[in-house]
Write a protein that holds these residues in place. Sequence first.
Motif, PDB file in Angstrom:
ATOM      1  N   THR A  60       0.844  -1.187   0.000  1.00 47.32           N
ATOM      2  CA  THR A  60       0.000   0.000   0.000  1.00 47.32           C
ATOM      3  C   THR A  60       0.882   1.240   0.000  1.00 47.32           C
ATOM      4  OG1 THR A  60      -1.767  -1.144   1.182  1.00 47.32           O
ATOM      5  CG2 THR A  60      -1.797   1.259   1.221  1.00 47.32           C
TER       6      THR A  60
ATOM      7  N   ASP B 293       1.182   5.719  -1.046  1.00 48.26           N
ATOM      8  CA  ASP B 293       0.453   6.984  -1.077  1.00 48.26           C
ATOM      9  C   ASP B 293       0.826   7.745  -2.346  1.00 48.26           C
ATOM     10  OD1 ASP B 293      -0.808   9.371  -0.649  1.00 48.26           O
ATOM     11  OD2 ASP B 293       0.267   9.883   1.195  1.00 48.26           O
TER      12      ASP B 293
ATOM     13  N   SER C  93      -4.118   6.763  -0.927  1.00 46.66           N
ATOM     14  CA  SER C  93      -3.696   5.404  -0.601  1.00 46.66           C
ATOM     15  C   SER C  93      -4.182   4.405  -1.656  1.00 46.66           C
ATOM     16  CB  SER C  93      -4.252   5.022   0.770  1.00 46.66           C
ATOM     17  OG  SER C  93      -3.878   3.702   1.112  1.00 46.66           O
TER      18      SER C  93
ATOM     19  N   THR D 145      -3.460   0.214  -2.976  1.00 48.56           N
ATOM     20  CA  THR D 145      -2.820  -1.076  -2.721  1.00 48.56           C
ATOM     21  C   THR D 145      -2.604  -1.813  -4.030  1.00 48.56           C
ATOM     22  OG1 THR D 145      -3.853  -1.248  -0.532  1.00 48.56           O
ATOM     23  CG2 THR D 145      -3.021  -3.288  -1.521  1.00 48.56           C
TER      24      THR D 145
END
Length: 604
Positions: free
Chosen positions: A554, A556, A588, A590
């Motif tokens: 994950t 940013d 965010s 993933t």
Amino acid sequence: MPSLLKIVGIAFGAIALVGVVVGSITWAILASQGPTPPELVPLDWWEHTVIYQIYPRSFKDSDGDGIGDIKGIITQLDHFVDAGVGAIWMSPVFVSPMVDFGYDISDFYNIQEEYGTMADFEELVEKAHQLGIKIILDYVPNHASTESEYFKKSVAREPGYENHFVWANPIIDPNNASNRLVPSNWISQFGGTVWEWNEARQQYYLHQFAIEQADFNFREPAVKEEMLNIMRFWFEKGADGYRLDAIPHLFEADPNDYGGQYPDEPLTGNPFLTPNQAGYTTQEHTRDQIELYDVVYEWRGFADKWTNDNNAETRILLAEAYANVTMTMLYYGNERDRIGAHFPFNFDFINSLSSNSNARDFVYIIKRWLTYMPQGKVANWVFGNHDQKRMPSRFRPNMVDGLNSLNMMLPGVAITYQGEEIGMRDGYVSWEDTVDVAACNQGNPDNYLQFSRDPARTPYQWDRSTSAGFSTNTSTWLPVSQDYLEINLQAQKEATRSHFKMYKSMTRLRKEPALSHGSYHIQSLSENTFALVRYLLTHDTYALVFNVGETSDTVDLSTVQFLEEPLTVYASSVHSNRVVDDTVPRGSVTLQAGEALVLRASPM
């Protein structure tokens, strides 16, 4: 009355105020119109193309003998158009005894019979050019087959050929005058000494590769002249350029600098190598000698002059240069008054990265090349070739789309080895089926795969038919990889999502101004994930976000520079849950292991 200085000051102040107001109005007008689009300077045909390497023996067999050929390549030219390829580079198709499968040339002016005829080659050039595809030939100047007329005449000491190759007298054993010793301790790239005794001439000759590949003597003017003759011949046949094979080996230490004898090389001290294996010695006297660069610069001058004299499109020279980064950059030129190859091949993704590399490793390796590259030169990116393990086998199969996307999005030339566009992996080749001279010379049934290049050379996988569609013959020169039912071009064309469709989407993307003319920014977002951004004022921005790790990650995206919302998916790797036009938050996100997202962002 106010003083004269005060009056002058007031006057200047009024003028300045008017200037500020006028300037503000002008800026306001310009701002309301938006930034001025940059003028896109046309690029030469090669500067942003995709070059596709063909290993002819394994690409397509047209006559059912189990060996790929030129007519087979002709039948598949539409594949290159479909894939978005601009040029094809063919490994050697010249007359050869095939000890090293074409890299041991016995006749530099004719086509190997099992590959076809000169008429076939001329047809290939004509049809490829009609489709806008350039033809790059593999040029092998370092050595010739011991079956060549050059070598036979040199053995016989015929006038003009006496010094065509590197000949040396034996060293007499001080303990036994009848014992003949080799001139130095140098080790061949394929194992064993570089020196081979020739009984007829009563001297040793140098071979830095197979015994049957005798090294030319580039200190002999006649050799240099003949190399230009060969270049000229194939330029006139329509070749658009050359890949310069084994260039680091053109020169070796001059015995005149060492009292008339070839100097021994120091040992590397590598405990895992035997005295007969390449790398046991330092090779400081057998490669990367400074004289070789002048030869490359002379060849570039010749190619440019031929281009100008014939009012032709640019003929390019690409140097195979396995060297440290400083020595590699010298192939571009000396940054003063000499121009070199259009580019040396960038093998950093082969030599410096692997499945164990993290995102920071990728970022560092990319920045290193672009930092060291001389101003105004063109970068290139190589992920595999006929001498190395295939890309998915060196990295991981789930990284194929990310690696291909990275190749296409980096500035400069993208180079694809045949099969990378469909994610072909190394095939299994048993010891009994092994034909690679490097493996046969250095290996045995227990360790041959450590040396063998055969697994990366197995036939192209076109479909699910006999021999993967490569040949109508069930027996092929190397066995077809056992995974061809799963991995083949036809299946990927039919699939909703596939490596090939991802590849095509990325070659289309290369036509966007942000990629052809834009700037780049690359940064690691974590240990596993990095982002590459390509941007150009007033044009859409594109970003690759790639998780090179083995676990999900994950990150940013708000930390990525030069990205403006909204972010939408332009393309995604086959195992991604995201599809084209999905919206991705600038926050965010993933990514699965190996997942790659190519995002489109608003213009800056």
